[in-house]
Design an enzyme around this catalytic site. Structure first.
Site, mmCIF file in Angstrom:
data_model
loop_
_atom_site.group_PDB
_atom_site.id
_atom_site.type_symbol
_atom_site.label_atom_id
_atom_site.label_comp_id
_atom_site.label_asym_id
_atom_site.label_seq_id
_atom_site.Cartn_x
_atom_site.Cartn_y
_atom_site.Cartn_z
ATOM 1 C CG HIS A 175 -0.628 0.030 2.500
ATOM 2 N ND1 HIS A 175 -0.353 1.199 3.165
ATOM 3 C CD2 HIS A 175 -0.444 -0.964 3.395
ATOM 4 C CE1 HIS A 175 -0.016 0.908 4.417
ATOM 5 N NE2 HIS A 175 -0.050 -0.394 4.582
ATOM 6 C CG ASP B 131 1.938 0.282 8.105
ATOM 7 O OD1 ASP B 131 1.610 -0.162 7.007
ATOM 8 O OD2 ASP B 131 1.141 0.449 9.038
ATOM 9 C CD GLU C 30 -3.494 -1.280 5.057
ATOM 10 O OE1 GLU C 30 -3.498 -2.354 5.647
ATOM 11 O OE2 GLU C 30 -3.214 -0.221 5.653
ATOM 12 C CD GLU C 31 -2.191 2.296 7.437
ATOM 13 O OE1 GLU C 31 -3.022 1.822 8.223
ATOM 14 O OE2 GLU C 31 -1.008 1.934 7.382
ATOM 15 C CG ASP D 51 0.834 -3.771 5.125
ATOM 16 O OD1 ASP D 51 1.665 -2.868 5.312
ATOM 17 O OD2 ASP D 51 -0.367 -3.691 5.461
ATOM 18 C CG HIS E 135 -0.613 2.829 12.432
ATOM 19 N ND1 HIS E 135 -1.891 2.361 12.479
ATOM 20 C CD2 HIS E 135 -0.102 2.362 11.266
ATOM 21 C CE1 HIS E 135 -2.146 1.633 11.396
ATOM 22 N NE2 HIS E 135 -1.068 1.620 10.656
#
Ligand SMILES: *[C@@H]1O[C@H](CO)[C@@H](O)[C@H](O)[C@H]1NC(C)=O
Ligand SMILES: *[C@@H]1O[C@H](CO)[C@@H](O)[C@H](O)[C@H]1NC(C)=O
Ligand SMILES: *[C@@H]1O[C@H](CO)[C@@H](O)[C@H](O)[C@H]1NC(C)=O
Ligand SMILES: [Zn+2]
Length: 532
Positions: A306, A318, A350-351, A379, A473
């Site tokens: 992604h 990520d 994606e998130e 991922d 994140h």
């Protein structure tokens, strides 16, 4: 926003001169760097748009290439290639600083548009080996600005908004009595009509999606819903239907006194005030899909990563790591002939809940769908406290072939004398849309917010009791985050997976076309969010 100026800046700032030894690499970079993807044009276009190719790879020239070979392809993967691209991606993330105050590649940020631009530009440098397309779709953009909850004069400490929650009415506090839904609130009959209207529902997690509970509350006339669970929820309401009401969660321990009292006396009045200031809206964004010009297009090897990050940080692990691994493998694959066509995809949003990959998989016609032999998801390839994780897919619960793909990963780790571990195939990344559309899928990862155990340390080294990626994140998912040893190993494995299937699908199950739709809608997660 005017994209062109921004993107010109991307290019002008890119590819800094380092030393003369890198001159040849620089030359390679400059080739095609005059290219600017016209984002406005791609975003105004209906769904799929093909990029003009700077040149066409002639069949005669292609025929001179050696046949793809897994060892030869793996041997080309190197740390420097990954590192250079990571630095480039971080500088692209920094383009978001004026708007976000920190680097990010979240959808609709300059950093994400720059990422799309970079991927398309890099693919166009590969001598016409790939046909490159963008696919426009509308992604959900949402934000909770603030929220509060007061039950019977007490503010529960654990209150948290669910992702994609609408605001309370007119973005003002709403007041009402606390009402207990029956059972799990999965049916409209669970909401006593005379009690629910104008009030705020309390309902446990379970049985159906959070979105269903919120929409049922809304249909029953409630002005908000509180979902409780044993621990903190990291949940999403999913795609809005328009019936949802503002939704927050609290932990069971804080819900318990109210549940007990209301179970005995449903009309007991606990005055409740809920406030959610949020928005949910649609913004257009782009998937990028590149397919080899040659090879059998009726038997496609598909893989994806992604392109977007979360708002909080630059997303170098990520999923900058997977996005970059795919670019490196795509670059080196272009030195070989393939028997089966290979399709690389960089999904957007994606998130926000696997939106780009799901849109893509859902948009395939039955004929297009039938030609995709498998999808491989990459991922988070480089978590600092990594494990070599293989998604635990199988041929019975998932489309036939998913288990064979899992075996390919396991066999490769074994052949390298490396340990591996299975992790749940539960919906946390972009394979969901493919599985749901009957396409075999699987993948590998190195771990997100999960905690490494003592056994994990014995198998993989690292630190027990810490997250696989402490910067998952977060803002610190930056250039200092990825582990290059894991990243190189996993990129070699990606190269292996591509080479093996690009060469042949011998022994790999044929697609079962009776199961093209909806083989499994049971994933508990939608990306990083729980859905039920
Ligand atoms: C709501 O309706 C139920 C029956 O459907 C009844 O038993 C209950 O007393 C009513 N509650 C109130 C507050 O009117
Ligand atoms: C694999 O795990 C075992 C413990 O289960 C450990 O003894 C061994 O050293 C590990 N191998 C590698 C390559 O890390
Ligand atoms: C999967 O396909 C293979 C043939 O490729 C077949 O032997 C096997 O029975 C299939 N498995 C399932 C669960 O359908
Ligand atoms: Zn991710």
């Amino acid at each position: 926003m005017k994209f062109s100026a921004l993107l010109l800046a991307t290019i002008a700032n890119g590819f800094p001169l380092r030393n003369p030894l890198e001159q040849s690499i620089l030359d390679l970079h400059l080739e095609g760097s005059d290219f600017l993807l016209d984002l406005e044009e791609h975003l105004s276009h209906d769904s799929i748009k093909e990029l003009p190719n700077p040149r066409t790879l002639l069949k005669a020239k292609y025929d001179l290439l050696p046949e793809v070979d897994t060892d030869a392809l793996q041997a080309l993967i190197n740390e420097k290639g990954l590192k250079d691209r990571a630095e480039k991606l971080f500088s692209i993330a920094e383009q978001s600083i004026p708007e976000y105050g920190h680097p990010t590649r979240v959808i609709k940020s300059s950093g994400h548009w720059g990422t799309i631009q970079y991927i398309a530009t890099e693919l166009r440098k590969l001598g016409g080996y790939y046909t490159v397309k963008t696919q426009k779709f509308k992604a959900l953009d949402s934000k909770v600005n603030s929220y509060s909850l007061l039950i019977d004069g007490v503010q529960p400490k654990s209150v948290k908004p669910l992702s994609l929650t609408p605001p309370t009415k007119d973005t003002k506090p709403v007041h009402g009595n606390l009402v207990l839904a029956k059972n799990f609130g999965c049916s409209l009959e669970d909401y006593p009509a005379n009690l629910t209207a104008g009030n705020i529902v309390l309902v446990p997690r379970g049985e159906c999606s959070f979105g269903d509970k919120s929409a049922n509350s809304g249909i029953a006339g409630a002005v908000g819903v509180i979902i409780y669970d044993k621990d903190d929820l990291h949940g999403t309401l999913g795609e809005p239907t328009g019936k949802e009401v503002a939704a927050v969660s609290i932990v069971e321990a804080e819900a318990k006194p109210f549940v007990e009292k209301l179970t005995k006396d449903p009309s007991y009045k606990f005055e409740t005030t809920l406030y959610v200031d949020s928005y949910v809206k649609y913004v257009p964004t782009l998937n990028v899909v590149a397919e080899t010009v040659f090879g059998d297009h009726d038997n496609v090897v598909a893989l994806g990563a992604h392109s977007d990050s979360v708002t909080e940080g630059p997303g170098i692990n990520d999923d900058g790591s997977g996005s970059i691994s795919l670019l490196e493998v795509a670059k080196y694959l272009a030195k070989f002939k393939v028997n089966n066509a290979v399709r690389f995809a960089w999904w957007a949003a994606e998130e926000e809940g696997l939106l780009g990959s799901t849109f893509y998989a859902d948009s395939l016609t039955p004929e297009e769908n039938s030609k995709v032999r498998l999808f491989m998801d990459y991922d988070m390839m480089a978590s600092p406290n990594y494990e070599y994780q293989v998604y635990e897919a199988n041929n019975k619960d998932h489309p036939n072939g998913s288990g064979d793909l899992k075996d390919l990963y396991v066999d490769w780790y074994k052949s390298k004398g490396l340990n591996y571990t299975f992790v749940p195939f539960d919906g946390r990344s972009d394979y969901v849309g493919f599985i749901d559309n009957g396409i075999p899928a699987g993948g590998i990862a190195t771990g997100a917010e999960g905690i490494k155990t003592k056994e994990g340390v014995e198998k993989f080294g690292g630190v027990a009791g810490e997250q696989f990626d402490q910067c998952y994140h977060e803002l610190c998912d930056d250039l200092s985050n990825p582990d290059y040893e894991a990243w190189v190993i996993n990129t070699q494995l990606i190269a292996h997976s591509v080479a093996v299937f690009a060469k042949s699908f011998d022994g790999f199950p044929e697609r079962d076309l009776t199961k093209i739709n909806s083989i499994n809608k049971g994933f508990q997660y939608r990306g990083s969010f729980a859905v039920y």
